[in-house]
Motif scaffolding. Structure first.
Motif, mmCIF file in Angstrom:
data_model
loop_
_atom_site.group_PDB
_atom_site.id
_atom_site.type_symbol
_atom_site.label_atom_id
_atom_site.label_comp_id
_atom_site.label_asym_id
_atom_site.label_seq_id
_atom_site.Cartn_x
_atom_site.Cartn_y
_atom_site.Cartn_z
ATOM 1 N N LEU A 59 39.241 38.734 35.607
ATOM 2 C CA LEU A 59 39.859 38.612 36.927
ATOM 3 C C LEU A 59 38.793 38.539 38.018
ATOM 4 O O LEU A 59 38.904 37.739 38.961
ATOM 5 N N ASN A 94 45.962 46.590 39.065
ATOM 6 C CA ASN A 94 45.736 47.017 37.685
ATOM 7 C C ASN A 94 44.379 47.673 37.446
ATOM 8 O O ASN A 94 44.252 48.519 36.562
ATOM 9 N N GLU A 140 44.876 40.500 44.235
ATOM 10 C CA GLU A 140 46.001 41.437 44.270
ATOM 11 C C GLU A 140 46.282 41.991 42.877
ATOM 12 O O GLU A 140 46.599 43.174 42.716
ATOM 13 N N VAL A 141 46.162 41.128 41.872
ATOM 14 C CA VAL A 141 46.365 41.579 40.490
ATOM 15 C C VAL A 141 45.288 42.596 40.119
ATOM 16 O O VAL A 141 45.572 43.617 39.478
ATOM 17 N N SER A 162 45.465 35.907 45.528
ATOM 18 C CA SER A 162 46.506 36.293 44.575
ATOM 19 C C SER A 162 45.905 36.954 43.339
ATOM 20 O O SER A 162 46.469 37.924 42.809
ATOM 21 N N THR A 163 44.756 36.464 42.893
ATOM 22 C CA THR A 163 44.080 37.084 41.752
ATOM 23 C C THR A 163 43.553 38.460 42.134
ATOM 24 O O THR A 163 43.607 39.412 41.339
#
Length: 292
Positions: A216, A242, A237-238, A234-235
């Protein structure tokens, strides 16, 4: 220097021929099938794998249709592997599978084939020095993964199934880390599209592996360098959701730049996991006892 090499080469060849001749002379021609088999068993018990190989090969060639022939082939796979000759072990396993596909212990040949595939390109130094195996060419690891998968597909109840599954987890983790090492290479050379593709492959196909957080981070770094801010956000946010403690993020969750994936203890990925050196793992199993 050239003349010295020209002198050494034939001397080495002669030495090898002499050793081969000596090996043949070590096994008397008049030994019965049972005597040869017992000699091989004694050598295996003493962990004299070279002698075991010699006796098992003699047994196989002199009594190809004898009562011990099939089991001797299984034990030859084991002896080759323990003698650190994985290519010979794999070839012997493949031959056994081809000749005896319905044998009650053919699952052992599939299992040993998977072990041998993984260790086939490991050099002498790598056997005794702790190294990060995820930096090696992944070809043998992929072959080993495929062969263990074939074992599980054909023999899900095999006594070797549990161990094969554990090794597949190890191999999958290693393959995922290899992808990140390649992504690092691309980032260093500013090949950002290629780096993002490697990271995306790990995220989509290798979930629950230790490489996912780094993958990521690779994607965020690559997207930012390519000016693709929406994809990067958007990446990111992941990642925040996590892996909020990843070193590429500060305490507030801001991306501070990709940190190379060098914080994994190399011992996790060493060849210890495949029994080449002692490390607390169970010994490589011998084939089941012969019913003869």
């Amino acid at each position: 220097m050239r003349s010295f090499r020209n002198l050494i080469t034939p001397l080495v060849a002669l030495l090898l021929v002499a050793c081969a001749a000596d090996d043949k002379n070590l096994i008397p021609e008049d030994l019965s099938e049972t005597e040869l088999y017992r000699k091989a068993q004694s050598a295996l018990e003493l962990r004299n794998f070279g002698e075991a190989v010699d006796n098992l090969r003699a047994l196989e060639s002199r009594y190809p249709f004898g009562s011990y022939a099939e089991h001797a082939q299984l034990e030859l796979i084991y002896a080759y592997y323990m003698r650190q000759e994985p290519e010979s072990a794999k070839a012997t396993a493949e031959r056994f599978i081809r000749l005896h596909p319905q044998h009650p212990n053919v699952d052992y040949a599939y299992y040993m084939k998977g072990l041998a595939s993984y260790t086939a390109d490991v050099g002498l130094m790598e056997r005794y020095v702790e190294i990060d195996m995820s930096r090696r060419d992944p070809g043998q690891a992929r072959d080993s993964f495929t062969e263990f998968a074939e074992l599980l597909n054909r023999f899900p109840e095999s006594p070797y199934a549990t161990d094969a599954r554990q090794r597949m987890i190890f191999l999958r983790n290693q393959l995922s880390l290899y992808e990140i090492h390649v992504a690092d290479y691309y980032l260093k050379r500013k090949a950002y599209v290629a780096a993002v593709n490697r990271g995306q492959y790990v995220v989509e196909n290798m979930q629950r592996t230790p490489a996912v957080p780094a993958a990521l981070a690779v994607m965020v770094e690559g997207y930012l360098q390519l000016g693709l801010d929406e994809e990067a956000q958007s990446t990111l946010e992941v990642m925040r959701l996590n892996y909020p403690k990843h070193p590429s993020l500060d305490e507030a969750g801001n991306f501070i730049g990709y940190k190379r994936f060098d914080d994994v203890d190399p011992s996790v990925w060493t060849i210890i996991s495949f029994d080449l050196i002692g490390g607390g793992e169970a010994e490589t199993p011998q084939p089941p006892a012969s019913s003869d």
